[in-house]
Design a protein around this motif. Structure first.
Motif, PDB file in Angstrom:
ATOM      1  N   TYR B   6       0.830  -1.210   0.000  1.00 48.58           N
ATOM      2  CA  TYR B   6       0.000   0.000   0.000  1.00 48.58           C
ATOM      3  C   TYR B   6       0.860   1.255   0.000  1.00 48.58           C
ATOM      4  O   TYR B   6       0.583   2.246  -0.673  1.00 48.58           O
ATOM      5  N   GLU B 253      -3.898   8.896   1.380  1.00 49.32           N
ATOM      6  CA  GLU B 253      -5.106   8.512   0.655  1.00 49.32           C
ATOM      7  C   GLU B 253      -5.199   6.995   0.486  1.00 49.32           C
ATOM      8  O   GLU B 253      -6.235   6.388   0.760  1.00 49.32           O
ATOM      9  N   LYS B 257      -7.798   4.436   2.260  1.00 46.42           N
ATOM     10  CA  LYS B 257      -8.662   3.559   1.450  1.00 46.42           C
ATOM     11  C   LYS B 257      -8.523   2.113   1.898  1.00 46.42           C
ATOM     12  O   LYS B 257      -9.501   1.370   1.956  1.00 46.42           O
ATOM     13  N   SER B 261     -11.759   3.391   4.990  1.00 45.09           N
ATOM     14  CA  SER B 261     -12.925   3.281   4.120  1.00 45.09           C
ATOM     15  C   SER B 261     -12.642   3.992   2.806  1.00 45.09           C
ATOM     16  O   SER B 261     -12.058   5.077   2.795  1.00 45.09           O
ATOM     17  N   THR B 262     -13.051   3.388   1.727  1.00 45.21           N
ATOM     18  CA  THR B 262     -12.827   3.987   0.418  1.00 45.21           C
ATOM     19  C   THR B 262     -13.579   5.312   0.304  1.00 45.21           C
ATOM     20  O   THR B 262     -13.064   6.291  -0.199  1.00 45.21           O
ATOM     21  N   GLN B 263     -14.829   5.297   0.821  1.00 46.74           N
ATOM     22  CA  GLN B 263     -15.640   6.511   0.699  1.00 46.74           C
ATOM     23  C   GLN B 263     -15.079   7.658   1.526  1.00 46.74           C
ATOM     24  O   GLN B 263     -15.183   8.811   1.165  1.00 46.74           O
ATOM     25  N   SER B 265     -11.956   8.197   2.328  1.00 47.37           N
ATOM     26  CA  SER B 265     -10.526   8.489   2.155  1.00 47.37           C
ATOM     27  C   SER B 265     -10.253   9.969   1.883  1.00 47.37           C
ATOM     28  O   SER B 265      -9.328  10.549   2.464  1.00 47.37           O
ATOM     29  N   ASP B 266     -11.081  10.564   1.024  1.00 48.60           N
ATOM     30  CA  ASP B 266     -10.845  11.985   0.731  1.00 48.60           C
ATOM     31  C   ASP B 266     -11.075  12.846   1.968  1.00 48.60           C
ATOM     32  O   ASP B 266     -10.330  13.791   2.233  1.00 48.60           O
TER      33      ASP B 266
END
Lengths: 234, 293
Positions: B6, B253, B257, B261-263, B265-266
């Motif tokens: 990662y 980032e 992710k 959580s992917t959602q 991450s931002d």
């Protein structure tokens, strides 16, 4: 050498310079004295092209400077030591001096000129690799003057070189101005310290709220009653 | 081992952000403006590279060079037409103009190339380097991205520290008036800055599209904002700061992710930015300018 005629400069609606004329002859020291806000710095900026005059003419050896791009004025032989020194604080002393010779291509002569500047200001040599921002006010003034000398100018404009300096340093700076002048560089000096400026000036002009109100030799003006009253604490 | 993987992916994404952020930070450092159209200049670079590769069948390196040429010219033209007339205007007018230019480019791209997405061709062979007996795989693309970013960074640093033009750029970033008094053509230096910043954006565009191969006219906006964040994160105006900020942003980032959580991450990325700015308002490597009178 330098001839200013009917110069008018405005900031928005405000007329900062209201049609002044003066002349600097080859080899002279000419001073422009006046209080805060009289328009001294504006006049300097207009000559160096940092502000655009509304009307009037500024001629250097017959060439109209108001039509020259500002960055080309230095290579015509006119250097300015700006008010507040404006040295590049994040650059070293040596880099500041190198920047003063930015437009020049004659590498050998640049080297000799740098040696000359270091002779004139030994303290700059000691601190050549120090960042300019770490210098004292007096050293920064020396650097600003040295930087202007690196352009090998025929005429040097100095804007308030004594500002914020101790009396001892002021004496040092003024004697260096005389030395630079003796070496053949014409000097236009803007000062609030009228006493010192008049003492070394061949000619002097008094600037009051955008107008030239008096003009004479340095000696004449230092003995003038009005000047004594207004500027010399007499 | 997953963590290491990662981390490397994060560095790769961060490299792309870093290259875009370098353009942002250089322009800010010298012209003192935020060029919000920077991400869209990158987008145009992506399309130019796409057409060069697919429609004209030009090899990869010349395609990248062509794309760089296009973005360089675009950047200089935008500066000349849109920003230069505002040199003495308030920063708010310049900012709004930059946002306008951004939309202009996006809509122009939609008009020229339609809004339907295109698929960017693979430009780097699919293989990977296997380490630890195959437990850790690093794709060639990831490696190339990181190496290119480091190369760009090194070249830029050398250029700014060792060349005469670089010295003039440093002088302009500190004091344009004083730089003019040194005989430096400030307008020229600003043009050069836009040229370099926009030129390297094309490199970022190709690397980004090689990793995420979907082309659309809005492809520049999110990476643009991320890169801007990276530049602020590292200290806007600072070149090593943009580099560091870009890499860290990419890593945060990807790790967010992977582990959170992917959602989200931002949101996490921007939360970290806020925390950094609270602790150090000038960014990680930003300098606080103090003047001696």
């Amino acid at each position: 050498m330098l001839k200013v005629e009917n110069l008018v400069v405005k900031y928005g609606m405000i007329e900062a310079i209201k049609g002044i004329s003066f002349e600097v002859n080859d080899g002279e020291i000419v001073t422009l004295i006046g209080a805060n806000g009289a328009g001294k710095t504006t006049t300097m900026h207009a000559i160096s092209g940092l502000v655009k005059p509304v009307s009037g003419s500024i001629q250097l050896d017959g060439v109209e400077l108001t039509k020259v791009q500002p960055h080309k004025i230095l290579s015509m032989g006119l250097a300015q030591v700006p008010e507040g020194r404006r040295v590049f604080a994040q650059e070293t002393v040596e880099e500041n001096l190198t920047l003063g010779a930015f437009f020049r291509k004659d590498k050998d002569k640049i080297r000799t000129d740098m040696d000359f500047v270091y002779d004139l200001f030994p303290r700059l040599k000691e601190r050549s690799s120090q960042l300019a921002g770490t210098l004292s006010g007096g050293e920064q003034q020396m650097l600003a003057m040295g930087r202007a000398l690196m352009a090998d100018p025929r005429i040097m404009l100095l804007d308030e070189p004594s500002m914020g300096l101790s009396p001892l340093l002021v004496s040092e700076i003024f004697s260096i101005i005389e030395e630079i002048n003796k070496k053949g560089t014409t000097v236009l000096l803007v000062e609030q310290n009228a006493k010192r400026a008049l003492a070394i000036a061949d000619h002097a002009y008094v600037l009051e709220t955008g107008n030239i109100t008096l003009h004479g030799t340095g000696q004449e003006l230092s003995q003038d009653e009005r000047v004594q009253k207004a500027y010399l604490g007499g | 081992m997953a963590f290491l993987s990662y981390l490397i992916n994060g560095l790769s994404l961060g490299s792309v952000y870093a290259i875009i952020a370098l353009g942002y930070t250089m322009v800010y450092g010298i012209a003192k403006m935020l060029n919000f159209a920077h991400g869209d200049i990158m987008m145009v670079g992506a399309y130019v590279a796409f057409f060069a590769l697919t429609s004209f069948g030009i090899p990869v390196i010349p395609s990248v060079l062509l794309s760089m040429l296009a973005t360089t010219v675009l950047g200089v033209v935008i500066e000349r037409l849109a920003y230069k007339p505002l040199r003495h205007a308030t920063s708010l007018s310049v900012l709004i103009t930059a946002i306008g230019v951004s939309y202009f480019l996006q809509n122009g791209a939609q008009l020229l190339w339609s809004s339907s997405t295109k698929v960017f061709p693979a430009i780097i062979s699919n293989g990977s380097v296997k380490l630890f007996g195959g437990e850790l795989q690093i794709s060639y693309l990831t490696l190339v991205t990181i190496v290119v970013c480091i190369a760009v960074m090194v070249c830029l640093t050398l250029f700014i520290n060792k060349t005469k033009t670089g010295m003039a750029m440093r002088a302009c970033s500190e004091d344009k008036g004083a730089a003019t008094l040194m005989g430096i053509n400030v307008n020229m230096i600003i043009s050069i800055t836009f040229a370099i910043g926009s030129g390297i954006a094309a490199i970022a565009a190709v690397l980004l599209c090689a990793t995420y191969p979907t082309l659309s006219p809005t492809l520049g906006s999110m990476p643009g904002i991320k890169a801007f964040t990276a530049a602020v994160f590292g200290g806007i105006g600072s070149i090593p700061g943009a580099f560091l900020g870009g890499l860290m942003l990419g890593v945060i980032e990807i790790l967010a992710k992977a582990y959170v959580s992917t959602q989200l991450s931002d949101a996490i990325v921007f939360a970290v930015l806020i925390i950094v700015l609270l602790i150090k308002p000038t960014g990680l490597l930003g300098r606080k300018l103090s003047e001696k009178v």
